[in-house]
Design a protein around this motif. Structure first.
Motif: not given
Length: 212
Positions: A88-89, A91, A95, A128-129
């Motif tokens: 996933d993206r 942290t 980022g 994202p999300h």
């Protein structure tokens, strides 16, 4: 529901296509003194095969690029070259989080990106999300946490060392990899139980406890 990604269904050796996530931290005793003990944090990097659903867990001393690269190198040395990484993206991997004071590894910049590029591996981020798209590794993270919490319930926090935690992580991986992938055959002459461990080790344990 849309079709599964092709790397979830592509035949090939275990850990050719891998989902990856980080979890933790835990406090471990690093040094004992006269007045007490010094502690530091440890994190775990979980690698899960997208086809066989096997897992491999590496412990890291910090969420930094150098520690993460070492974990990747250990994983590849044991499990072989990886074609595709998915994550996933969050942290943990991407980022700018300096202002948030979050321990992180940014795989889009610097030495991690260079290491992945030189190894010929593709790293694919989920949109994202879209946490539901990471259910493959999120499920394994949840199972790992439950098993580890059960193990740590009998250990005094003051006695948890790096070596003990590494051992627990190896046992967590073994427990997860011994789970059934398909129902057990009703045929009494068929003693083979298909599990991720069977696919990784090519060893099956029958009722007579001898390997075949």
């Amino acid at each position: 529901m849309s079709d599964l990604p092709s790397d979830r269904l592509e035949p090939g050796p275990p850990f050719s296509n891998v989902g990856i996530d980080a979890f933790g931290p835990w406090n471990v005793v690093t040094r004992k003194t006269r007045v007490g003990s010094a502690q530091s944090k440890r994190w775990a990097i979980l690698f899960t095969c997208l086809t066989t659903r096997a897992v491999h867990i590496e412990l890291v001393e910090e969420m930094s690029s150098s520690a993460f690269i070492n974990a990747l190198r250990r994983f590849v040395s044991i499990r072989g070259k990886v074609k595709v990484f998915r994550s996933d993206r969050g942290t943990n991997f991407v980022g700018s989080t300096d202002n948030l004071k979050i321990d992180t590894v940014n795989v889009e910049n610097g030495p991690v990106r260079d290491f992945i590029y030189k190894s010929g591996t593709v790293w694919i981020f989920n949109p994202p999300h879209s946490s539901h798209m990471g259910g493959v590794w999120e499920r394994m993270i949840g199972i790992s946490r439950r098993i580890l919490d059960s193990m740590l319930s009998s250990v005094n926090g003051k006695n948890l060392t790096h070596d003990v935690l590494v051992t627990y992580m190896a046992e967590v991986s073994a427990i997860i990899n011994n789970r059934l992938l398909v129902p057990i055959s009703p045929d009494p002459d068929s003693s083979i139980i298909l599990s991720p461990s069977t696919l990784l080790t090519q060893k099956t344990c029958g009722t007579d406890t001898t390997y075949r």
